[in-house]
Design a protein around this motif. Sequence first.
Motif, PDB file in Angstrom:
ATOM      1  N   GLU A   1       1.003  -0.887  -0.165  1.00  0.00           N
ATOM      2  CA  GLU A   1       0.051   0.079   0.354  1.00  0.00           C
ATOM      3  C   GLU A   1       0.946   1.100  -0.205  1.00  0.00           C
ATOM      4  O   GLU A   1       0.301   2.478  -1.049  1.00  0.00           O
TER       5      GLU A   1
ATOM      6  N   SER B   1       2.466   1.450  -3.145  1.00  0.00           N
ATOM      7  CA  SER B   1       2.085   1.959  -4.517  1.00  0.00           C
ATOM      8  C   SER B   1       1.054   3.645  -4.168  1.00  0.00           C
ATOM      9  O   SER B   1       0.565   4.646  -5.093  1.00  0.00           O
ATOM     10  N   ASN B   2       1.441   4.192  -2.978  1.00  0.00           N
ATOM     11  CA  ASN B   2       1.199   5.528  -3.116  1.00  0.00           C
ATOM     12  C   ASN B   2       2.127   6.142  -3.870  1.00  0.00           C
ATOM     13  O   ASN B   2       2.077   7.405  -3.979  1.00  0.00           O
TER      14      ASN B   2
HETATM   15 MG    MG Z   1      -3.513   4.083  -1.974  1.00  0.00          MG
END
Ligand code: MG
Length: 290
Positions: free
Chosen positions: A40, A43-44
């Motif tokens: 996560e 991905s950010n």
């Molecule tokens: Mg995200």
Amino acid sequence: MTDTKTEAVLETMEFQTEVRKMLDIVIHSLYTDKEIFLRELISNAADALEKARYLEAAGQAEPSGEALEIHIETDEDNHAVTIRDTGVGMTRDEVIENLGTIAHSGARSFLENLGNRDGSDVNLIGQFGVGFYSAFMVAREVRLTSRSVRAAEPVVWESSGDGTYRLGVAGPQPRGTSIRLTLKEKDREYADPFRIREIIRQYSSFVPFPVFLNGERVNTMEALWKENKNDIGEDRYQEFYKYLAEDYQNPLLYHHFSVDAPLSIQSILFCPGENLEQRGLGKLEGGVRI
Ligand code: MG
Ligand code: ADP
């Protein structure tokens, strides 16, 4: 809060009720597949780099002078791991909006859906786009510093996920965002570079920006399915399969399938050379990678 210089200017603020509710679930009810927190955050970081690339190409942002990259650093002595990118960063207002409230609808549907489930399906976190909060599955303290393309003044945000966060002005730093997770005692494995490398390999091999772990590039494989099949030789399919499947043998067969309309689909299906289930290894899960 070892940094007393910034501590002096930190202001305590409250998370929106829905965020508090979500953090409570994340911290107390989600125990499986905790390692997805890294997917996560990476991905950010990739999203932020993509935005920076776009703004730079459109002439709306000065190139920062730094390469568009993701750097992960483990600190085993202090049981911490840091994810840093050279992307668009966030202004103070954006930090409040993006991390303190549930502005995007994905997070709302996450909460609504959890009402109908037992709360153990951690994969929902990624699916509904509330990824940032997954950091609190493994971290007892999250410290984020960020400098936006749109603001000269860097911001610092820190929280232990307990209903409040502290916000203030950070010292000088390059454009982008750095997120340091100080790990819970039982999650100290995530400061181990071998464990982190394994998680990156499993979930983030094909992130479209270079990912470095303690200074060493880790994602070296290209997303083969996105390339034109006429340009790819047999050996590259074989090498790709072996990497993905951690197999030493070539695949029995593969099929590279790409269409543009009505949907854009790019895929490669591999069939292993040997049926390991027949060797008594039990049922193996299929492995879809995106
Ligand atoms: Mg995200
Ligand atoms: P999503 O990625 O689905 O929007 P997240 O919870 O993962 O949801 O992130 C919330 C928001 O916080 C993002 O949309 C983005 O605006 C901001 N954000 C998170 N990480 C970063 C980062 N590394 N750089 C810039 N902005 C970020």
